[in-house]
Design an enzyme around this catalytic site. Structure first.
Site, PDB file in Angstrom:
ATOM      1  CB  THR A   1       4.756  -9.074   9.711  1.00  0.00           C
ATOM      2  OG1 THR A   1       3.747  -8.095   9.856  1.00  0.00           O
ATOM      3  CG2 THR A   1       4.343 -10.083   8.662  1.00  0.00           C
ATOM      4  NE  ARG A  29      -4.157  -2.683   9.038  1.00  0.00           N
ATOM      5  CZ  ARG A  29      -2.955  -3.233   8.945  1.00  0.00           C
ATOM      6  NH1 ARG A  29      -2.724  -4.409   9.494  1.00  0.00           N
ATOM      7  NH2 ARG A  29      -1.973  -2.632   8.316  1.00  0.00           N
ATOM      8  CB  ILE A  30      -7.998  -6.972   6.402  1.00  0.00           C
ATOM      9  CG1 ILE A  30      -9.133  -7.666   7.166  1.00  0.00           C
ATOM     10  CG2 ILE A  30      -7.190  -7.989   5.592  1.00  0.00           C
ATOM     11  CD1 ILE A  30     -10.210  -8.257   6.275  1.00  0.00           C
ATOM     12  N   GLY A  31      -4.748  -6.219   6.836  1.00  0.00           N
ATOM     13  CA  GLY A  31      -3.530  -5.705   6.223  1.00  0.00           C
ATOM     14  C   GLY A  31      -3.102  -6.518   5.020  1.00  0.00           C
ATOM     15  CG  ASP A  32       1.069  -6.584   4.204  1.00  0.00           C
ATOM     16  OD1 ASP A  32       0.835  -6.034   5.294  1.00  0.00           O
ATOM     17  OD2 ASP A  32       2.091  -7.262   3.990  1.00  0.00           O
ATOM     18  CB  THR A  52       7.512  -7.701   7.123  1.00  0.00           C
ATOM     19  OG1 THR A  52       7.335  -7.017   8.364  1.00  0.00           O
ATOM     20  CG2 THR A  52       8.969  -7.587   6.709  1.00  0.00           C
ATOM     21  N   GLY A  53       5.970  -4.906   6.880  1.00  0.00           N
ATOM     22  CA  GLY A  53       6.097  -3.457   6.936  1.00  0.00           C
ATOM     23  C   GLY A  53       4.732  -2.802   7.004  1.00  0.00           C
ATOM     24  CG  HIS A  54       2.389   1.438   6.374  1.00  0.00           C
ATOM     25  ND1 HIS A  54       1.753   2.114   5.362  1.00  0.00           N
ATOM     26  CD2 HIS A  54       1.678   1.682   7.501  1.00  0.00           C
ATOM     27  CE1 HIS A  54       0.706   2.756   5.867  1.00  0.00           C
ATOM     28  NE2 HIS A  54       0.646   2.513   7.158  1.00  0.00           N
ATOM     29  N   GLY A  55       1.344  -2.183   6.125  1.00  0.00           N
ATOM     30  CA  GLY A  55       0.432  -3.012   5.349  1.00  0.00           C
ATOM     31  C   GLY A  55      -0.369  -2.266   4.306  1.00  0.00           C
TER      32      GLY A  55
END
Lengths: 141, 178
Positions: A1, A29-32, A52-55
């Site tokens: 990201t 899949r959709i993240g943050d 940024t990181g684990h969504g």
């Protein structure tokens, strides 16, 4: 990201975040990152944040919004709010992440609970950057 | 207020051999964004340009260099927000477009905040974005290796997101967590 936050001399703030997601994610899949309040938030009255990181963790914690609400309601400065929010998120949800913040006064906040996060900013003639915890290097530009 | 352009290039267990490339890339992005701010006076232009710089750089998980789905495809997402108006533009499930952040900014011109999937690809085409043909041009060798490494871990029965490892990719040194 990747992400960016900017403020001009009038206090106008903008934020942008872009990502490919997470290796081995399921199609669809959709993240943050595309979620306002999770991956990105900007409000001239408070500040701007890109995360940024684990969504899946970031979106459950609404990390960007949480950082700004700490500034707005708890009176924390940008660095304190970014640190406290990232740590509280990881304490609560285990997943790690990082965030960059500029508050309405132009103060910068950078923090991450992950092992590393690449960051850099320019203010005046100074370029500051780092990637390890507590690493702050500086160049004149 | 002194203008500032601040960028990040992703968080996680970044392998040591990627550190220098990431640092070069974030320093360049900050410079590019700051130059754009001086040129146009627009903070939106500045953040878009900074992110576009990193979307072109295979050291980052965005645009060219994005990580892969289980099917070996790139599916990207992006968002941009204006703190003056609180207008936002967001997009997801974007394929074969070099700069998702510019597509997100274009979404700001619609009555909506967020477009995804088939709709956002149709919107991109209507707005004149280049949709790369043949598909798959954003897939890098590094991203392929990362997916193979991840699949090998799955085959060995490792649980990637075990409680103590959420957000960590240390079993899969090439993978990124987002």
């Amino acid at each position: 990201t990747v992400g960016a936050v900017a403020i001009d001399s009038s206090g106008n703030i903008a934020v942008a975040t872009s990502t490919g997601g997470i290796t081995g994610k399921l199609p669809g899949r959709i993240g943050d990152t595309p979620l306002v309040g999770a991956g990105t938030y900007a409000d001239n009255l408070v500040g701007g944040v890109s995360t940024t990181g684990h969504g899946e963790t970031i979106m459950k914690y609404s990390l960007a919004h949480d950082i700004l609400k700490r500034i707005e309601f708890l009176g924390e400065d940008a660095q304190t709010a970014t640190e406290n929010s990232c740590k509280a998120m990881t304490d609560r949800l285990v997943g790690t992440a990082g965030a960059i913040t500029i508050d309405r006064k132009g103060q910068v906040g950078i923090s991450f609970t992950s092992k590393r996060m690449a960051w850099a900013y320019i203010k005046g003639t100074q370029l500051k950057y780092g990637i390890e915890q507590n690493q702050h290097q500086e160049e004149t530009v | 207020i002194e203008p500032v352009v601040l960028v990040h290039g992703g968080a996680g267990d970044i392998p040591s051999e990627r550190v220098e490339g990431k640092l070069v890339g974030v320093k360049l992005a900050a410079k590019v964004g700051y130059a754009k701010l001086r040129e146009t006076g627009s903070v939106l232009d500045a953040v878009e340009e900074a992110v576009r710089s990193m979307e072109l750089d295979p050291y980052f998980n965005a645009g060219y260099g994005s990580v892969l789905t289980t099917q070996g495809n790139v599916e990207m997402e992006a968002s941009i927000m204006n703190g003056t108006t609180l207008r936002a533009g967001c997009c997801t499930l974007v394929k074969d477009i070099m700069h998702p952040i510019s597509l997100a900014r274009r979404v700001m011109k619609t009555p909506h905040n967020f477009l995804g999937g088939e709709g956002v690809m149709r919107f991109a085409a209507e707005e004149g974005f280049e949709i790369m043909d043949p598909p798959g041009q954003l897939v890098t060798d590094y991203a392929k290796e990362a997916l193979e490494e991840w699949k090998e871990g799955q085959r060995r029965g490792e649980v990637e997101f075990a409680r103590t490892e959420i957000g960590s990719s240390n079993k899969y040194s090439k993978s990124e967590v987002g």
